[in-house]
Design a protein around this motif. Structure first.
Motif, PDB file in Angstrom:
ATOM      1  N   ILE A 165     -28.063 -16.544  16.639  1.00  0.00           N
ATOM      2  CA  ILE A 165     -27.895 -18.002  16.658  1.00  0.00           C
ATOM      3  C   ILE A 165     -28.751 -18.607  17.768  1.00  0.00           C
ATOM      4  CG2 ILE A 165     -26.273 -19.892  17.076  1.00  0.00           C
ATOM      5  CD1 ILE A 165     -25.823 -18.643  14.384  1.00  0.00           C
ATOM      6  N   SER A 225     -32.334 -18.693  16.798  1.00  0.00           N
ATOM      7  CA  SER A 225     -32.588 -19.753  15.815  1.00  0.00           C
ATOM      8  C   SER A 225     -32.631 -21.120  16.481  1.00  0.00           C
ATOM      9  CB  SER A 225     -31.503 -19.723  14.726  1.00  0.00           C
ATOM     10  OG  SER A 225     -31.439 -18.453  14.106  1.00  0.00           O
ATOM     11  N   GLU A 226     -31.738 -21.337  17.444  1.00  0.00           N
ATOM     12  CA  GLU A 226     -31.746 -22.595  18.196  1.00  0.00           C
ATOM     13  C   GLU A 226     -33.054 -22.761  18.959  1.00  0.00           C
ATOM     14  OE1 GLU A 226     -28.303 -22.128  20.615  1.00  0.00           O
ATOM     15  OE2 GLU A 226     -26.914 -22.917  19.102  1.00  0.00           O
ATOM     16  N   GLY A 245     -35.814 -23.654  16.614  1.00  0.00           N
ATOM     17  CA  GLY A 245     -35.691 -25.056  16.224  1.00  0.00           C
ATOM     18  C   GLY A 245     -36.203 -25.991  17.299  1.00  0.00           C
ATOM     19  N   ASP A 246     -35.846 -25.699  18.548  1.00  0.00           N
ATOM     20  CA  ASP A 246     -36.325 -26.514  19.670  1.00  0.00           C
ATOM     21  C   ASP A 246     -37.847 -26.455  19.770  1.00  0.00           C
ATOM     22  OD1 ASP A 246     -33.740 -27.237  20.326  1.00  0.00           O
ATOM     23  OD2 ASP A 246     -33.517 -25.694  21.867  1.00  0.00           O
ATOM     24  N   GLN A 265     -27.810 -19.210   7.964  1.00  0.00           N
ATOM     25  CA  GLN A 265     -27.429 -19.612   9.321  1.00  0.00           C
ATOM     26  C   GLN A 265     -28.654 -19.964  10.162  1.00  0.00           C
ATOM     27  OE1 GLN A 265     -24.595 -16.066   9.841  1.00  0.00           O
ATOM     28  NE2 GLN A 265     -23.795 -17.572  11.272  1.00  0.00           N
ATOM     29  N   THR A 266     -29.710 -19.195   9.994  1.00  0.00           N
ATOM     30  CA  THR A 266     -30.956 -19.488  10.719  1.00  0.00           C
ATOM     31  C   THR A 266     -31.512 -20.837  10.288  1.00  0.00           C
ATOM     32  OG1 THR A 266     -31.465 -17.114  10.832  1.00  0.00           O
ATOM     33  CG2 THR A 266     -33.295 -18.651  11.192  1.00  0.00           C
ATOM     34  N   LYS A 301     -30.008 -23.347   8.905  1.00  0.00           N
ATOM     35  CA  LYS A 301     -29.142 -24.471   9.281  1.00  0.00           C
ATOM     36  C   LYS A 301     -29.442 -24.952  10.698  1.00  0.00           C
ATOM     37  CE  LYS A 301     -26.572 -24.998   5.570  1.00  0.00           C
ATOM     38  NZ  LYS A 301     -26.644 -26.253   4.774  1.00  0.00           N
ATOM     39  N   GLU A 302     -29.741 -24.014  11.612  1.00  0.00           N
ATOM     40  CA  GLU A 302     -30.096 -24.411  12.974  1.00  0.00           C
ATOM     41  C   GLU A 302     -31.423 -25.169  12.986  1.00  0.00           C
ATOM     42  OE1 GLU A 302     -28.125 -24.199  15.514  1.00  0.00           O
ATOM     43  OE2 GLU A 302     -26.616 -23.134  14.334  1.00  0.00           O
ATOM     44  N   LYS A 354     -30.930 -28.801  11.673  1.00  0.00           N
ATOM     45  CA  LYS A 354     -30.358 -29.712  12.674  1.00  0.00           C
ATOM     46  C   LYS A 354     -31.442 -30.283  13.577  1.00  0.00           C
ATOM     47  CE  LYS A 354     -26.299 -26.886  13.336  1.00  0.00           C
ATOM     48  NZ  LYS A 354     -25.527 -26.180  14.386  1.00  0.00           N
ATOM     49  N   ARG A 355     -32.348 -29.426  14.020  1.00  0.00           N
ATOM     50  CA  ARG A 355     -33.335 -29.843  15.006  1.00  0.00           C
ATOM     51  C   ARG A 355     -34.514 -30.583  14.394  1.00  0.00           C
ATOM     52  NH1 ARG A 355     -30.006 -26.555  16.624  1.00  0.00           N
ATOM     53  NH2 ARG A 355     -29.528 -26.182  18.824  1.00  0.00           N
ATOM     54  N   THR A 401     -36.832 -14.181  13.981  1.00  0.00           N
ATOM     55  CA  THR A 401     -37.299 -15.571  14.155  1.00  0.00           C
ATOM     56  C   THR A 401     -38.783 -15.642  14.511  1.00  0.00           C
ATOM     57  OG1 THR A 401     -36.557 -15.843  16.476  1.00  0.00           O
ATOM     58  CG2 THR A 401     -34.993 -16.433  14.732  1.00  0.00           C
TER      59      THR A 401
END
Length: 204
Positions: free
Chosen positions: A29, A32-33, A36-37, A61-62, A64-65, A68-69, A180
């Motif tokens: 997670i 993935s965050e 995204g950043d 799950q990857t 989805k993060e 969001k970003r 990732t």
């Protein structure tokens, strides 16, 4: 036009993958965050318009993060799943080694399926067809470019061979595909080809 291939974040070790329904661990997670950043901070460089993903939990799950970003809704498709390993999917390694001793991806014949699953040749054909369909959709503007595709190590590995015009079998050397990591495929004068491989600077 570009396609950014991303392998899902880290999942739990000790289990057979393939069509496993197991998801990411905490580190996955976080990876993935961070991706995204990174993509958000470099949005002018990547100019991503579309997110596609395998519909297996670790890819979802990857993605989805990243949704969001990047504020882009993802589309989830069965075509981009890892190889279907049938009855072994998500099975603990120790159990698989007892119930299916000697049955591994690289021990199958090209036309021999996993018990309850698909053969390496079927897997290869599925990914090649899916990729060609995606490229055609982009070229015909049915899909907005640039595309970010969240998928699996085995899938990306096949695409390395396909775009490198190299023969692939399930015993071919496996390219290193980090969790990732980003692999860029670009439309050029000679067709679709890799222009950047295994970018992981977002994890620094």
């Amino acid at each position: 036009m570009k396609i950014f291939l991303v392998r899902h974040g880290m999942d739990e070790e000790g289990y057979r993958g393939g069509w496993s329904q197991r998801g990411l661990i905490e580190q996955g997670i976080i990876q993935s965050e961070k991706l995204g950043d990174y993509l958000y901070d470099h949005s002018e460089q990547y100019k991503i318009n579309t997110i596609l993903s395998s519909d297996l939990p670790r890819a979802v799950q990857t993605a989805k993060e990243l949704e969001k970003r990047l504020n882009i809704k993802g589309h989830y498709q069965k075509d981009w799943r890892e190889m279907n390993n049938g009855d072994l999917a998500g099975m603990p390694n120790k159990e698989a080694e007892v119930k299916y001793a000697g049955v591994y991806f690289n021990t199958l014949g090209m036309d021999t399926p996993f018990p309850g699953g698909e053969s390496p040749r079927n897997f290869y054909n599925r990914i090649c067809t899916s990729f060609r369909d995606l490229c055609q959709s982009i070229e015909e503007q049915q899909v907005e470019s640039n595309v970010l595709l969240v998928t699996h190590g085995g899938v990306i590995n096949i695409l390395y061979y396909l775009l490198g015009n190299q023969n692939w079998t399930n015993t071919s050397e496996f390219h290193s595909i980090g969790n990732t990591s980003v692999h860029t495929v670009e439309r050029g004068l000679n067709g679709w080809e890799f222009s950047s491989m295994n970018m992981m600077s977002h994890l620094d």
